[in-house]
Design a protein around this motif. Structure first.
Motif, PDB file in Angstrom:
ATOM      1  N   UNK A  71       0.841  -1.199   0.000  1.00  0.00           N
ATOM      2  CA  UNK A  71       0.000   0.000   0.000  1.00  0.00           C
ATOM      3  C   UNK A  71       0.878   1.251   0.000  1.00  0.00           C
ATOM      4  N   UNK A  72       1.909   1.266   0.828  1.00  0.00           N
ATOM      5  CA  UNK A  72       2.796   2.421   0.891  1.00  0.00           C
ATOM      6  C   UNK A  72       3.458   2.677  -0.460  1.00  0.00           C
ATOM      7  N   UNK A  73       3.935   1.625  -1.103  1.00  0.00           N
ATOM      8  CA  UNK A  73       4.557   1.776  -2.421  1.00  0.00           C
ATOM      9  C   UNK A  73       3.549   2.347  -3.421  1.00  0.00           C
ATOM     10  N   UNK A  74       2.324   1.851  -3.386  1.00  0.00           N
ATOM     11  CA  UNK A  74       1.299   2.347  -4.298  1.00  0.00           C
ATOM     12  C   UNK A  74       0.930   3.797  -4.003  1.00  0.00           C
ATOM     13  N   UNK A 101      -7.295  10.236  -2.648  1.00  0.00           N
ATOM     14  CA  UNK A 101      -6.777   8.871  -2.679  1.00  0.00           C
ATOM     15  C   UNK A 101      -5.433   8.782  -1.949  1.00  0.00           C
ATOM     16  N   UNK A 102      -4.567   9.755  -2.165  1.00  0.00           N
ATOM     17  CA  UNK A 102      -3.263   9.763  -1.492  1.00  0.00           C
ATOM     18  C   UNK A 102      -3.449   9.908   0.019  1.00  0.00           C
ATOM     19  N   UNK A 107      -3.475   7.315   5.387  1.00  0.00           N
ATOM     20  CA  UNK A 107      -4.232   6.929   6.586  1.00  0.00           C
ATOM     21  C   UNK A 107      -4.239   5.410   6.746  1.00  0.00           C
ATOM     22  N   UNK A 108      -4.407   4.694   5.635  1.00  0.00           N
ATOM     23  CA  UNK A 108      -4.411   3.238   5.685  1.00  0.00           C
ATOM     24  C   UNK A 108      -3.050   2.704   6.136  1.00  0.00           C
ATOM     25  N   UNK A 109      -1.960   3.299   5.659  1.00  0.00           N
ATOM     26  CA  UNK A 109      -0.644   2.816   6.092  1.00  0.00           C
ATOM     27  C   UNK A 109      -0.431   3.055   7.585  1.00  0.00           C
ATOM     28  N   UNK A 110      -0.970   4.146   8.118  1.00  0.00           N
ATOM     29  CA  UNK A 110      -0.873   4.406   9.564  1.00  0.00           C
ATOM     30  C   UNK A 110      -1.668   3.356  10.336  1.00  0.00           C
ATOM     31  N   UNK A 111      -2.878   3.060   9.876  1.00  0.00           N
ATOM     32  CA  UNK A 111      -3.700   2.043  10.543  1.00  0.00           C
ATOM     33  C   UNK A 111      -3.033   0.671  10.505  1.00  0.00           C
ATOM     34  N   UNK A 112      -2.422   0.340   9.380  1.00  0.00           N
ATOM     35  CA  UNK A 112      -1.733  -0.949   9.273  1.00  0.00           C
ATOM     36  C   UNK A 112      -0.499  -0.994  10.169  1.00  0.00           C
ATOM     37  N   UNK A 113       0.230   0.115  10.263  1.00  0.00           N
ATOM     38  CA  UNK A 113       1.382   0.170  11.170  1.00  0.00           C
ATOM     39  C   UNK A 113       0.916  -0.003  12.616  1.00  0.00           C
ATOM     40  N   UNK A 114      -0.185   0.637  12.964  1.00  0.00           N
ATOM     41  CA  UNK A 114      -0.739   0.468  14.314  1.00  0.00           C
ATOM     42  C   UNK A 114      -1.136  -0.984  14.572  1.00  0.00           C
TER      43      UNK A 114
END
Length: 126
Positions: A71-74, A101-102, A107-114
């Motif tokens: 996700x981060x790469x995308x 979208x960005x 936000x999604x990468x932060x949630x996944x890191x959490x």
């Protein structure tokens, strides 16, 4: 363009992950429908594998890390698309959609890191 040539180009595009641009909303909607159907078909296999594999909190971690990395790469790629759209003076509506979208992707990468942090904390607490 001949059917044989188009089929060869489509086969190469599928093989190498290339995307082509679609000029009508009908074509885009058909592509989005096909894409969604394909992913949901694969999702059944993913769910079965995840259910069998993720028996404890630490087992969840590698999959979540993998998704976050992709996700981060995308999202970073989309930031480049956004920069290009801004630099070329493309439609404000398009730029706003790309910004959304960005932002959502970050936000999604932060949630996944959490989520990854939670797996480690729960494992350490057990």
């Amino acid at each position: 363009m001949s059917l044989a040539r188009r089929s060869l180009m489509e086969a190469a595009a599928a093989r190498f992950g290339w995307r082509r641009a679609y000029g009508t909303t009908t074509q885009v909607d058909a592509l989005l429908t096909e894409q969604t159907k394909s992913v949901y078909t694969e999702a059944a296999d993913h769910a079965a594998l995840a259910t069998a594999k993720n028996a404890d909190v630490l087992a969840v971690q590698p999959g979540v890390l993998d998704v976050r990395g992709r996700v981060l790469a995308d999202v970073l790629y989309l930031e480049g698309v956004l920069t290009g759209a801004r630099n070329r003076g493309l439609s404000l509506e398009l730029i706003e959609r790309l910004e959304d979208a960005v932002d959502h992707g970050h936000e999604l990468t932060v949630l996944l890191a959490d989520t990854v942090r939670t797996t480690a904390a729960l494992h350490a607490a057990s």
